[in-house]
Design an enzyme around this catalytic site. Structure first.
Site, PDB file in Angstrom:
ATOM      1  N   ARG A  60       0.807  -1.223   0.000  1.00  0.00           N
ATOM      2  CA  ARG A  60       0.000   0.000   0.000  1.00  0.00           C
ATOM      3  C   ARG A  60       0.838   1.270   0.000  1.00  0.00           C
ATOM      4  NH1 ARG A  60      -4.529  -0.360   4.523  1.00  0.00           N
ATOM      5  NH2 ARG A  60      -2.641  -0.847   5.662  1.00  0.00           N
ATOM      6  N   HIS A 118       7.694 -23.768   5.530  1.00  0.00           N
ATOM      7  CA  HIS A 118       9.079 -23.728   5.029  1.00  0.00           C
ATOM      8  C   HIS A 118       9.921 -24.897   5.551  1.00  0.00           C
ATOM      9  CE1 HIS A 118      10.169 -21.635   8.807  1.00  0.00           C
ATOM     10  NE2 HIS A 118      11.411 -21.958   8.533  1.00  0.00           N
ATOM     11  N   GLU A 145      15.150 -22.950  19.674  1.00  0.00           N
ATOM     12  CA  GLU A 145      15.679 -21.691  19.151  1.00  0.00           C
ATOM     13  C   GLU A 145      16.303 -20.898  20.282  1.00  0.00           C
ATOM     14  OE1 GLU A 145      13.243 -19.845  15.817  1.00  0.00           O
ATOM     15  OE2 GLU A 145      11.730 -20.508  17.244  1.00  0.00           O
ATOM     16  N   ASP A 191       2.454 -21.521  16.549  1.00  0.00           N
ATOM     17  CA  ASP A 191       3.535 -21.019  15.697  1.00  0.00           C
ATOM     18  C   ASP A 191       4.403 -22.148  15.141  1.00  0.00           C
ATOM     19  OD1 ASP A 191       5.096 -18.809  14.625  1.00  0.00           O
ATOM     20  OD2 ASP A 191       6.630 -19.297  16.114  1.00  0.00           O
ATOM     21  N   HIS A 237       4.980 -26.854  11.447  1.00  0.00           N
ATOM     22  CA  HIS A 237       6.289 -27.455  11.182  1.00  0.00           C
ATOM     23  C   HIS A 237       6.459 -28.831  11.843  1.00  0.00           C
ATOM     24  CE1 HIS A 237       7.017 -23.519   9.731  1.00  0.00           C
ATOM     25  NE2 HIS A 237       7.411 -22.964  10.851  1.00  0.00           N
ATOM     26  N   LYS A 241      11.439 -20.961  22.484  1.00  0.00           N
ATOM     27  CA  LYS A 241      12.330 -19.818  22.259  1.00  0.00           C
ATOM     28  C   LYS A 241      13.245 -19.698  23.474  1.00  0.00           C
ATOM     29  CE  LYS A 241       9.847 -17.871  18.728  1.00  0.00           C
ATOM     30  NZ  LYS A 241      10.386 -18.043  17.385  1.00  0.00           N
TER      31      LYS A 241
HETATM   32  C1  BG6 Z   1       8.598 -19.646  11.787  1.00  0.00           C
HETATM   33  C2  BG6 Z   1       8.095 -19.189  13.121  1.00  0.00           C
HETATM   34  O1  BG6 Z   1       7.588 -20.310  11.081  1.00  0.00           O
HETATM   35  O2  BG6 Z   1       9.696 -20.527  11.972  1.00  0.00           O
HETATM   36  C3  BG6 Z   1       9.198 -18.511  13.902  1.00  0.00           C
HETATM   37  O3  BG6 Z   1       7.010 -18.287  12.944  1.00  0.00           O
HETATM   38  C4  BG6 Z   1      10.406 -19.398  13.991  1.00  0.00           C
HETATM   39  O4  BG6 Z   1       8.750 -18.151  15.204  1.00  0.00           O
HETATM   40  C5  BG6 Z   1      10.807 -19.914  12.617  1.00  0.00           C
HETATM   41  O5  BG6 Z   1      11.466 -18.633  14.545  1.00  0.00           O
HETATM   42  C6  BG6 Z   1      11.910 -20.956  12.727  1.00  0.00           C
HETATM   43  O6  BG6 Z   1      12.376 -21.257  11.437  1.00  0.00           O
HETATM   44  P1  BG6 Z   1      13.870 -21.779  11.203  1.00  0.00           P
HETATM   45  O7  BG6 Z   1      13.917 -22.065   9.746  1.00  0.00           O
HETATM   46  O8  BG6 Z   1      14.774 -20.655  11.628  1.00  0.00           O
HETATM   47  O9  BG6 Z   1      14.032 -22.977  12.059  1.00  0.00           O
END
Ligand code: BG6
Length: 497
Positions: A50, A179, A217, A236, A241, A346
């Protein structure tokens, strides 16, 4: 050396063009594929947002992102400039009327280009953007709509998004990204299981004692507190994942690598997950939230402070979990009685994503009871860092002095074996979108089945609001997470003893 197969020419429109995901992941991924020669100057990347930006201003932002997020060694000036020439900007209001006619007319001028629309926006905009695309004639047989997670925040909202998108875009043209499915080792699970004979015969409750999946993480919520606090670790990381990894580990052999063949098998796993009843939630789940502590020797603040809720323990307190551990069962002949322990958080001590498949101990030991060092066999599948696999086996320590056993590893380090840079997950997935290969993307029914399994846990937590258990930043989560597995006479794997 992996072969680079050029993809057809495309005009990729990225909605949310000025956002964090676009800058941090998508532009660097598209740049790296361009640099490796997977596509050329016949393609365009059109940032859509935008903001009132000129093309030049947007290119400057894109360049700054590349300078920041692509390793310096890969930033040859000429290549960056060639890439930036492919980058354009369109001022478009996703939910409003502005900009659509111009954008679609511009795309229509090149009718043979594959047309990925990447929705790197808030999920509330997925429906409106798709509606606008369709209303302005932007959905053609060469279009693909890419949806980022989270798809909703519960089953009802996920269905609403899928309905809104599905009303105007055929399912075969919807690519829902997780991902993790683009990570090398996750794809390697398919190779490990179905391109080898030795494991598949052992891949069941007769031989496997339990499975652990850890995604740890070191980062906190960084600048994402607004999103994260409404989400929490279960939504999340687990709903998407971790459950996707579990599916690839636990599924039956698909009849082929076709997208639907693989997704049908993953869906069966999601449907076979044993529902955790409300009264079982305390026994099968642990929620945690990080407090101040130290990670990598550096003092760090607690979650409440990271959110700006004042010092730990003061002011308004968020009940969101930054850590979750679960004990999960898959109701099938193959997996009956084999627990899957999942944990993610985290501000843990290390960034590590790992799957541990622990085999049963031998049924009878010929070694004296005081033999030192007996450990069960384990297959460790390391997603990051140092991607690879390790099969731990018992061996006798060489030399005299009694029979000492020791676990030793058969190691495959991908970096040592293949000695090259592995493309980031987004690179692989973006090129799959252009090719139209949906195997590594989630189908609508998978996303909804995952929400259907997770939802009773969310409801149970919401119906009995409690502060998650505190853990100091830099630890492996609350002690209750250790108790969760130790109650069953097992322990979290934290490296070979
Ligand atoms: C994301 C989450 O999908 O994956 C994040 O929203 C997380 O909170 C991230 O940090 C971790 O991805 P990777 O590839 O760094 O393990």
């Amino acid at each position: 050396m992996a072969r680079i197969l050029p993809v057809p020419n495309f005009d990729c429109v990225v909605f949310g063009a000025t956002g964090d995901l676009t800058m941090r992941k998508l532009l660097p991924a598209l740049y790296n594929r361009f640099r490796d020669g997977q596509y050329d100057g016949g393609c365009r990347i059109i940032g859509a947002a935008r903001s009132d930006l000129s093309e030049e201003e947007y290119r400057n932002k894109a360049e700054a992102a590349l300078r920041r997020f692509v390793p310096e060694s890969a930033q040859a000036t000429a290549t960056v400039q060639d890439f930036l020439r492919l980058v354009h900007y369109a001022r478009v209001d996703g939910a409003g009327e502005t900009g659509w006619d111009t954008l679609i007319a511009d795309l229509d001028a090149r009718p043979k280009q594959v047309r990925p629309y990447y929705l790197a926006t808030s999920p509330d905009l997925y429906g409106p953007i798709c509606h606008n695309l369709a209303a302005h004639g932007g959905i053609t047989p060469l279009s693909r709509v890419v949806l980022e997670k989270p798809i909703g925040h519960d089953l009802a909202s996920a269905r609403a998004i899928n309905d809104a998108v599905g009303a105007v875009v055929p399912e075969a043209q919807v690519f829902r990204i997780d991902h993790y499915l683009g990570k090398e080792t996750v794809q390697n699970l398919l190779a490990l299981r179905f391109a080898n004979t030795i494991f598949e015969r052992l891949w069941n409750a007769d031989v496997i004692d339990h499975v652990q999946i850890t995604v740890a993480e070191t980062v906190g919520v960084e600048g994402r507190g607004g999103y994260y606090d409404k989400s929490g670790a279960l939504r999340d990381m687990v709903q998407n994942h971790i459950l996707q990894m579990l599916c690839l580990l636990a599924m039956e052999s698909p009849v082929s690598l076709d997208a639907d063949a693989v997704r049908d098998e993953k869906l069966k796993v999601l449907r076979a997950l044993r529902r955790i009843a409300p009264h079982e939630v305390p026994a099968f789940t642990v929620r945690g939230q990080y407090a101040a502590g130290a990670v990598g020797g550096q003092p760090v603040a607690g979650y409440q402070s990271d959110l700006g809720n004042g010092q730990d323990g003061h002011g308004e307190r968020s009940l969101t979990e930054t850590f979750v551990a679960l004990k999960v069962q898959v109701n099938s002949w193959r997996w009956a009685g084999v627990p899957f322990y999942l944990r993610t958080g985290k501000r843990l001590p290390q960034k590590v994503s790992e799957i541990v498949v622990q085999f049963r101990t031998p049924p009878f030991s010929i070694f004296p009871a005081d033999t030192i060092g007996t450990e069960p066999n384990r297959l460790l599948i390391r997603l990051q860092p140092e991607e690879g696999m390790r099969l731990e086996m018992m061996t006798k320590e060489p030399g005299p002095g009694g029979l000492h056993l020791r676990p030793t590893g058969l190691d495959i380090s991908f970096e040592k074996t293949f000695g090259q840079r592995f493309p980031d997950a987004y690179e692989r997935l973006l090129m799959d979108v252009v090719r139209g290969n949906a195997t590594l993307f989630m189908r609508r029914d998978e996303v909804e089945a995952a929400w259907a399994w997770v939802e009773p846990l969310l409801d149970a937590w919401e119906n009995k609001p409690e502060m998650p258990r505190s853990y100091p930043a830099g630890s492996w989560g609350p002690t209750a997470a250790i108790a969760l597995i130790e109650r069953d006479g097992r322990t979290w794997y934290e490296g070979t003893p």
